[in-house]
Scaffold this active site. Structure first.
Site, PDB file in Angstrom:
ATOM      1  N   LYS A  11      66.379   7.811  27.359  1.00  0.00           N
ATOM      2  CA  LYS A  11      65.342   6.782  27.337  1.00  0.00           C
ATOM      3  C   LYS A  11      64.939   6.362  25.926  1.00  0.00           C
ATOM      4  CE  LYS A  11      65.177   6.584  31.779  1.00  0.00           C
ATOM      5  NZ  LYS A  11      66.429   7.311  32.000  1.00  0.00           N
ATOM      6  N   GLU A  39      54.738   6.945  25.122  1.00  0.00           N
ATOM      7  CA  GLU A  39      54.623   5.491  25.163  1.00  0.00           C
ATOM      8  C   GLU A  39      53.195   5.092  25.489  1.00  0.00           C
ATOM      9  OE1 GLU A  39      58.960   3.887  26.806  1.00  0.00           O
ATOM     10  OE2 GLU A  39      57.226   3.918  28.133  1.00  0.00           O
ATOM     11  N   ARG A  65      73.562   1.390  37.888  1.00  0.00           N
ATOM     12  CA  ARG A  65      74.120   1.607  39.228  1.00  0.00           C
ATOM     13  C   ARG A  65      73.567   0.540  40.162  1.00  0.00           C
ATOM     14  NH1 ARG A  65      69.432   3.271  41.542  1.00  0.00           N
ATOM     15  NH2 ARG A  65      68.070   4.648  40.360  1.00  0.00           N
TER      16      ARG A  65
END
Length: 445
Positions: free
Chosen positions: A116, A200, A293
């Protein structure tokens, strides 16, 4: 076109892929665990191979067993579905190293987006908006506290290797951060084998909006609209709809352009999703993650854009052009997907069990992608998803009305089921207005 396809997954997504494979004349091969031998996907495939016990590590995540099944059945390609090995770059490389076709993005793109922090940095460099946060893992608690002080509270504490809403916590102050940091780090080490943590900015009122992208065989990346995914419990989706009620034409243009840039930054091929957080008060959006995906909620995009995304995946993997004109993508109507889970409708705790009654709704604008039939058992070994109920219409109001009727008609007896929650949601004024956010479910409970 690929002629034989092994599906390295189970349940509704395996049935979904088999359905397209059958229509295209592709021989399909199902792999299954000992616990899943009686499920419909096993009998619907042209061939089926048992790859191990119920434990996913010994069956659906057992790379050697899956490759052995591919070799023994003469499979030409492997489709990983979602979950399990679908975002495992090493598995993708192993499949291709074995001389098989991987129906998914390249291993390098999976690797780039799997971390990430690396993904955030790549997106920022590509001009995709990212929320304020760390550009490298918070190496210890002191580093996390310092980063949070610079970003400003509240903050989100996230597992760098996480995904699917797992490995996240919110801290409103330093005391909470100290607790959440240790909790998330321990969870990440246990679940992902990587305890790296990022910090974050947390937005108290936010919407979760994602964009479907498709990297074509000729190298172009196209965006097939957005999906609203803000009805969530424990950061995991329950309802998705397209188009998003929160997205204006101007904002949609910005969303789609950013998603295309994200795909181009990693030379993306095949289907993927760029997930973002939208601040409804400012109309600013920020990159959250890229799912490399096919998504659970892909059917709502299929309806709105008139495409079969599984077919498009197979065409890209075969080196073929898409069935649609990439320069003339035009959305139409509205679609809503409800995830029918084996869980109690109040606290959303899993409730597996034997299915004694299973009666699906039908009619205009009603689609059911299910993994079970009466007589099957929902076991505790896998995800609680039993079926996806997809409702479509010319307008959002028409899709909602069809959803109400379909939820009332859907009869499942045996395991616990969240259908009563959807009956409640579909009468909720906030949801009906379209002006809702990720806190909706918690406000209902």
């Amino acid at each position: 076109m690929i002629e034989s396809l092994l599906i390295a997954n189970r349940g509704e997504i395996a049935r979904r892929i088999i359905r397209t494979g059958r229509r295209l004349g592709i021989r399909t091969i199902a792999v299954h665990s000992e616990a899943d031998g009686a499920l419909p996907f096993v009998t619907e495939a042209d061939e089926a191979v048992c790859v191990g016990p119920a434990n996913p590590a010994q069956s659906y995540r057992n790379v050697e067993a899956i490759l052995d099944a591919a070799r023994s059945t003469g499979a030409q390609a492997i489709h990983p579905g979602y979950g399990f090995l679908s975002e495992n770059a090493d598995f993708a490389r192993t499949v291709e190293g074995a001389g098989l076709i991987w129906v998914g993005p390249g291993a390098d793109a999976i690797s780039a987006m799997g971390d990430k922090i690396n993904a955030r940095n790549l997106m920022a460099a590509a001009g995709v908006p990212v929320a304020p946060g760390t550009t490298e893992p918070a190496s210890d608690l002191d580093a996390a506290v310092a980063a949070a002080a610079e970003i400003g509270y509240p903050v989100m504490v996230k597992a760098a290797a996480g995904g699917g809403g797992m490995g996240m916590g919110v801290a409103a102050d330093e005391a909470a951060l100290r607790t959440e940091y240790d909790k998330v780090r321990a969870f990440a080490e246990r679940m992902f084998g990587d305890g790296s943590v990022l910090i974050e900015r947390y937005f108290p009122r936010v919407r979760h909006v994602e964009v479907q992208i498709l990297g074509l065989a000729d190298g172009r990346v196209v965006a097939l609209g957005e999906r609203e995914c803000s009805v969530q419990r424990r950061n995991q989706k329950l309802v998705e709809e397209s188009p998003s009620p929160a997205v204006s034409p101007e904002l949609r243009e910005r969303f789609l352009a950013a998603a295309v840039r994200a795909g181009e930054a990693v030379n993306y091929r095949n289907a993927g999703t760029v997930e973002c957080l939208l601040d409804p008060s400012t109309q600013e959006f920020f990159f959250l993650e890229m799912n490399t995906r096919l998504q659970v909620e892909h059917p709502v995009t299929e309806y709105v854009y008139g495409v079969d995304l599984v077919e498009e995946q197979l065409r890209v993997a075969s080196g073929l052009a898409p069935t649609f004109d990439p320069d003339a993508l035009t959305p139409r109507g509205h679609a809503i997907e409800l995830r029918i889970n084996a869980e109690d409708p109040k606290r959303f705790l899993p409730g597996p069990g034997a299915i004694t009654t299973w009666n699906e709704p039908s009619g205009t604008g009603v689609r059911v992608d299910s993994g079970y039939v009466a007589g099957n058992t929902v076991t505790p070994f896998y995800d609680s998803l039993m079926a996806k109920l997809i409702l479509t219409g010319d307008t959002r109001e028409e899709a909602v009305e069809r959803a109400r009727a379909a939820v009332a008609q859907f009869e499942i007896v045996g395991p616990k089921c969240n259908l009563p929650f959807f009956a409640e949601l579909l009468e909720n004024p906030e949801f009906l207005s379209g002006d809702y956010d990720t806190g909706l479910v918690s406000r209902m409970r």
